[in-house]
Design a protein around this motif. Structure first.
Motif, PDB file in Angstrom:
ATOM      1  N   GLN A 257      -6.087   6.802   3.453  1.00  0.00           N
ATOM      2  CA  GLN A 257      -5.069   7.879   4.582  1.00  0.00           C
ATOM      3  C   GLN A 257      -3.888   7.768   3.839  1.00  0.00           C
ATOM      4  O   GLN A 257      -4.030   8.820   4.086  1.00  0.00           O
ATOM      5  CB  GLN A 257      -5.387   6.706   6.075  1.00  0.00           C
ATOM      6  N   LYS A 258      -2.886   6.905   3.239  1.00  0.00           N
ATOM      7  CA  LYS A 258      -1.923   7.029   3.426  1.00  0.00           C
ATOM      8  C   LYS A 258      -2.150   7.840   1.582  1.00  0.00           C
ATOM      9  O   LYS A 258      -1.647   8.830   1.920  1.00  0.00           O
ATOM     10  CB  LYS A 258      -1.233   5.130   2.844  1.00  0.00           C
ATOM     11  N   ILE A 259      -3.122   7.902   1.047  1.00  0.00           N
ATOM     12  CA  ILE A 259      -2.699   8.896   0.630  1.00  0.00           C
ATOM     13  C   ILE A 259      -2.784  10.438   0.195  1.00  0.00           C
ATOM     14  O   ILE A 259      -2.817  10.837   0.031  1.00  0.00           O
ATOM     15  CB  ILE A 259      -4.138   8.439  -0.884  1.00  0.00           C
ATOM     16  N   THR A 260      -4.085  10.585   0.877  1.00  0.00           N
ATOM     17  CA  THR A 260      -4.030  12.080   1.883  1.00  0.00           C
ATOM     18  C   THR A 260      -3.216  11.935   2.553  1.00  0.00           C
ATOM     19  O   THR A 260      -2.780  13.710   2.070  1.00  0.00           O
ATOM     20  CB  THR A 260      -5.798  11.559   2.935  1.00  0.00           C
ATOM     21  N   SER A 261      -2.422  11.172   3.010  1.00  0.00           N
ATOM     22  CA  SER A 261      -0.871  11.812   4.019  1.00  0.00           C
ATOM     23  C   SER A 261      -0.072  12.666   3.108  1.00  0.00           C
ATOM     24  O   SER A 261       0.599  13.344   2.540  1.00  0.00           O
ATOM     25  CB  SER A 261      -0.372  10.733   4.902  1.00  0.00           C
ATOM     26  N   ARG A 262       0.310  11.582   2.047  1.00  0.00           N
ATOM     27  CA  ARG A 262       0.098  12.422   0.961  1.00  0.00           C
ATOM     28  C   ARG A 262       0.607  13.340   0.227  1.00  0.00           C
ATOM     29  O   ARG A 262       1.468  14.113  -0.218  1.00  0.00           O
ATOM     30  CB  ARG A 262       1.235  10.706   0.060  1.00  0.00           C
ATOM     31  N   MET A 263      -0.696  13.847   0.382  1.00  0.00           N
ATOM     32  CA  MET A 263      -1.279  14.737  -1.328  1.00  0.00           C
ATOM     33  C   MET A 263      -0.667  16.052  -0.341  1.00  0.00           C
ATOM     34  O   MET A 263      -1.037  17.501  -0.797  1.00  0.00           O
ATOM     35  CB  MET A 263      -2.413  14.729  -0.889  1.00  0.00           C
ATOM     36  N   SER A 264      -0.671  15.704   1.406  1.00  0.00           N
ATOM     37  CA  SER A 264      -0.892  16.755   2.457  1.00  0.00           C
ATOM     38  C   SER A 264       1.134  17.420   2.084  1.00  0.00           C
ATOM     39  O   SER A 264       0.936  18.906   2.209  1.00  0.00           O
ATOM     40  CB  SER A 264      -1.172  16.491   2.891  1.00  0.00           C
TER      41      SER A 264
ATOM     42  N   PHE B 143      -2.068  -3.442  -9.324  1.00  0.00           N
ATOM     43  CA  PHE B 143      -1.362  -3.301  -7.874  1.00  0.00           C
ATOM     44  C   PHE B 143      -1.404  -5.091  -7.348  1.00  0.00           C
ATOM     45  O   PHE B 143      -2.660  -5.369  -6.507  1.00  0.00           O
ATOM     46  CB  PHE B 143      -1.304  -2.180  -7.011  1.00  0.00           C
ATOM     47  N   THR B 144      -0.846  -5.274  -7.698  1.00  0.00           N
ATOM     48  CA  THR B 144      -0.560  -7.045  -6.642  1.00  0.00           C
ATOM     49  C   THR B 144       0.216  -8.036  -6.382  1.00  0.00           C
ATOM     50  O   THR B 144       1.911  -7.412  -6.775  1.00  0.00           O
ATOM     51  CB  THR B 144      -1.062  -7.717  -7.443  1.00  0.00           C
ATOM     52  N   ASN B 145       0.768  -9.264  -5.408  1.00  0.00           N
ATOM     53  CA  ASN B 145       2.082  -9.306  -5.210  1.00  0.00           C
ATOM     54  C   ASN B 145       1.778 -10.750  -5.548  1.00  0.00           C
ATOM     55  O   ASN B 145       1.910 -11.916  -5.886  1.00  0.00           O
ATOM     56  CB  ASN B 145       2.504  -9.439  -3.963  1.00  0.00           C
ATOM     57  N   ASP B 146       0.249 -10.829  -6.220  1.00  0.00           N
ATOM     58  CA  ASP B 146      -0.431 -11.724  -6.687  1.00  0.00           C
ATOM     59  C   ASP B 146      -0.018 -12.673  -8.065  1.00  0.00           C
ATOM     60  O   ASP B 146      -0.309 -11.834  -8.913  1.00  0.00           O
ATOM     61  CB  ASP B 146      -2.086 -12.397  -6.309  1.00  0.00           C
TER      62      ASP B 146
ATOM     63  N   LEU C 165       0.769  -0.892  -0.263  1.00  0.00           N
ATOM     64  CA  LEU C 165       0.199   0.711   0.091  1.00  0.00           C
ATOM     65  C   LEU C 165       0.974   0.857  -0.071  1.00  0.00           C
ATOM     66  O   LEU C 165       0.372   2.142  -0.429  1.00  0.00           O
ATOM     67  CB  LEU C 165      -0.884   0.335   1.355  1.00  0.00           C
ATOM     68  N   ASP C 166       2.055   1.354   0.661  1.00  0.00           N
ATOM     69  CA  ASP C 166       2.343   2.313   0.823  1.00  0.00           C
ATOM     70  C   ASP C 166       3.513   3.180  -0.955  1.00  0.00           C
ATOM     71  O   ASP C 166       3.448   4.130  -2.006  1.00  0.00           O
ATOM     72  CB  ASP C 166       3.866   2.306   1.315  1.00  0.00           C
ATOM     73  N   LEU C 167       3.654   1.570  -2.248  1.00  0.00           N
ATOM     74  CA  LEU C 167       4.247   1.860  -3.303  1.00  0.00           C
ATOM     75  C   LEU C 167       2.720   2.367  -3.954  1.00  0.00           C
ATOM     76  O   LEU C 167       2.625   2.969  -4.668  1.00  0.00           O
ATOM     77  CB  LEU C 167       3.954  -0.241  -3.751  1.00  0.00           C
ATOM     78  N   VAL C 168       1.303   1.623  -3.553  1.00  0.00           N
ATOM     79  CA  VAL C 168      -0.122   1.895  -4.493  1.00  0.00           C
ATOM     80  C   VAL C 168       0.230   3.871  -4.002  1.00  0.00           C
ATOM     81  O   VAL C 168      -0.377   4.398  -4.791  1.00  0.00           O
ATOM     82  CB  VAL C 168      -0.333   1.292  -3.677  1.00  0.00           C
ATOM     83  N   ALA C 169      -0.014   4.133  -3.326  1.00  0.00           N
ATOM     84  CA  ALA C 169       0.148   5.494  -2.044  1.00  0.00           C
ATOM     85  C   ALA C 169       0.459   6.711  -3.390  1.00  0.00           C
ATOM     86  O   ALA C 169       0.198   7.499  -3.767  1.00  0.00           O
ATOM     87  CB  ALA C 169       0.027   5.529  -1.354  1.00  0.00           C
ATOM     88  N   ASP C 170       2.193   5.556  -3.130  1.00  0.00           N
ATOM     89  CA  ASP C 170       2.630   6.674  -3.710  1.00  0.00           C
ATOM     90  C   ASP C 170       2.710   6.744  -5.723  1.00  0.00           C
ATOM     91  O   ASP C 170       2.462   8.190  -6.215  1.00  0.00           O
ATOM     92  CB  ASP C 170       4.721   6.015  -4.391  1.00  0.00           C
ATOM     93  N   SER C 171       2.361   5.844  -6.031  1.00  0.00           N
ATOM     94  CA  SER C 171       2.060   6.120  -7.105  1.00  0.00           C
ATOM     95  C   SER C 171       0.726   6.192  -7.582  1.00  0.00           C
ATOM     96  O   SER C 171       1.110   7.522  -9.177  1.00  0.00           O
ATOM     97  CB  SER C 171       1.979   3.740  -7.648  1.00  0.00           C
TER      98      SER C 171
END
Length: 497
Positions: free
Chosen positions: A300-307, A415-418, A263-269
């Motif tokens: 939440q992670k996307i919002t944090s990065r947007m700020s 986005f997946t590890n499968d 999810l950190d990679l997803v939020a950054d991407s």
């Protein structure tokens, strides 16, 4: 007095015959910086006449000579790319680092064009019949038209003209009148690289110039990138007038996020792909399909990065610049109200964002919508701005169903590890470009760029092998060199023996 940007015809600036002009803005300041001439059909006629004359010599030039011009252009562009980046930022508004990235991706196609001596080799079959050989030649079309959008005023023209020129064609480029100066800068650089006058011409203008290109009997093909309604018009009008047409249209690109994704990679991407170049990318991610199990955490992670994003003048130390025009900014902003009225949650509202820039700039900060209904116009329309939407799905199957139900098929990402899910996705999704843990799956120059469905009209994608085929015609030659023992007259139908 405001400067006026001329056309570029026959190797030099040309005022043309039309007295009409259009405003060119600095989007970060909201002020007019110059005027651009808007061509009449007579101006297009003049450019085509010059290009037709130049084609006679250029089409006969050796492949080595054409290749050398491309090599020279590449070297000059490498040396002076900073100049071009400043032009892009001043007229489009994208930050300097993004402008530099645009130039680098365009340069990839220039480098691909440097390799065309290999790609242009034909095929040969020896002794297909007694003393008969068959071989193929790739030959240029003639004068070709290229009509490009405002969002990538350097890269998108470079998707087309290097290949067109290297294969022996001559070019009429009609760039966007919103940010036209990059086209003239590249024209001057091509001349410095040794390209003969008349091989590359720039005609600025609006619909009158576009229609003149589409209808001109001496233009063999048209390449276009832009919105779907205009792409459809370009395709239908151009083909009706007997032209080859490659018309790349709009998009609504989705990113499907499965529960096992990083999810950190997803939020950054998602932030990078949603808000880079202020969302004015046909390959921008505009919809994140978040599975229910991880949706709250991802938001939440996307919002944090947007700020942390800094919005402002692209010539300063900022992450995102303005939109191209005041009218476009207002249209994009209107979708925020539309989404709210349709039941979406406005998690981050980009209207009224603090910016490091002048108050009159065309600003709209990054915006995040959650729980967006797929019936809302904010979902169905191509917004083409910094608005990222979250649509929650139960799992893989619902996500793919939503993607495939849409009219566009430009690009999609998972986005997946499968590995099994990723392999299914690349086979089952109706899109021309697929990303696996890659948010903007733009192919490198030796592959081809283009979508499916309403994202592409015609059957030729941009650059790569498709580009070479589009700008050439194949000729098959069947040859027999007779020896003294030939058999004389035979009026029967030729047979392979």
């Amino acid at each position: 007095m405001t400067d006026v940007l001329d056309h570029w015809i026959d190797g030099a600036p040309s005022a043309g015959t039309s007295s009409r002009t259009g405003d060119v803005f600095d989007p970060a300041r909201g002020v007019v910086t110059k005027q651009v001439r808007l061509a009449s059909s007579a101006d297009v006629d003049a450019a085509v006449a010059v290009a037709s004359k130049a084609f006679t010599e250029w089409s006969q030039a050796s492949i080595a000579r054409r290749q050398q011009v491309m090599f020279n252009f590449r070297e000059l562009l490498n040396q002076r790319s900073g100049e071009l980046a400043e032009i892009l930022t001043s007229e489009h508004g994208k930050v300097l680092s993004d402008a530099a990235g645009e130039i680098a991706r365009g340069q990839e196609v220039v480098e691909f064009a440097c390799s065309l001596p290999h790609v242009l080799k034909g095929a040969m079959s020896e002794q297909v019949s007694s003393d008969v050989d068959v071989y193929s030649l790739k030959q240029p079309l003639g004068v070709v038209g290229v009509i490009t959008p405002f969002n990538f005023p350097a890269m998108v023209p470079m998707w087309f003209f290097p290949i067109a020129i290297a294969t022996g064609n001559t070019v009429i480029l009609k760039p966007s009148e919103k940010d036209p100066s990059a086209a003239n800068w590249m024209a001057a650089l091509l001349a410095e690289a040794g390209l003969p006058a008349g091989v590359f011409n720039v005609v600025h203008g609006d619909k009158e110039a576009v229609d003149a290109i589409l209808e001109h009997p001496d233009i063999a093909s048209v390449s276009f990138v832009g919105s779907t309604p205009i792409a459809r018009y370009i395709y239908e009008t151009g083909t009706r007038h007997g032209k080859r047409v490659q018309a790349l249209g709009g998009a609504k690109n989705h990113m499907l996020v499965l529960p096992d994704a990083d999810l950190d990679l997803v939020a950054d991407s998602a932030v990078n792909a949603g808000f880079g170049s202020a969302g004015e990318r046909c390959m921008a991610i505009s919809v994140v399909l978040a599975t229910d199990a991880i949706a709250d955490s991802l938001v939440q992670k996307i919002t944090s990065r947007m700020s942390t994003l800094k919005i402002g003048d692209g010539r300063r130390s900022c992450d995102m610049g303005p939109l191209i025009t005041r009218e476009h900014r207002d249209k994009v902003a209107s979708y925020i109200d539309t989404a709210a009225d349709d039941g979406a949650a406005v998690v981050v509202d980009g209207r009224g964002t603090d910016v490091d820039g002048e108050a009159d700039g065309f600003w709209l900060g990054p915006t995040l919508l959650d729980h967006l209904p797929t019936t809302s116009a904010a979902y169905t329309d191509e917004i083409f701005g910094p608005v990222l939407s979250i649509v929650r799905v139960s799992g893989y199957a619902e996500g793919v169903e939503i993607i495939n139900a849409g009219p566009y098929g430009n690009g999609s990402a998972i986005f997946t590890n499968d590995g099994g899910a990723a392999r299914r996705f690349q086979r089952e999704v109706d899109a021309g470009m697929i990303g696996i843990n890659v948010p903007i799956p733009v192919p490198v120059a030796y592959h081809s760029f283009g979508g499916w469905k309403d994202s592409l009209f015609g059957d030729a994608k941009a650059y790569g092998p498709h580009g070479v085929d589009f700008f050439t015609r194949e000729k098959a030659v069947t040859a027999r060199w007779l020896d003294p023992s030939h058999g004389g007259l035979n009026l029967g139908f030729p047979q392979h023996d």
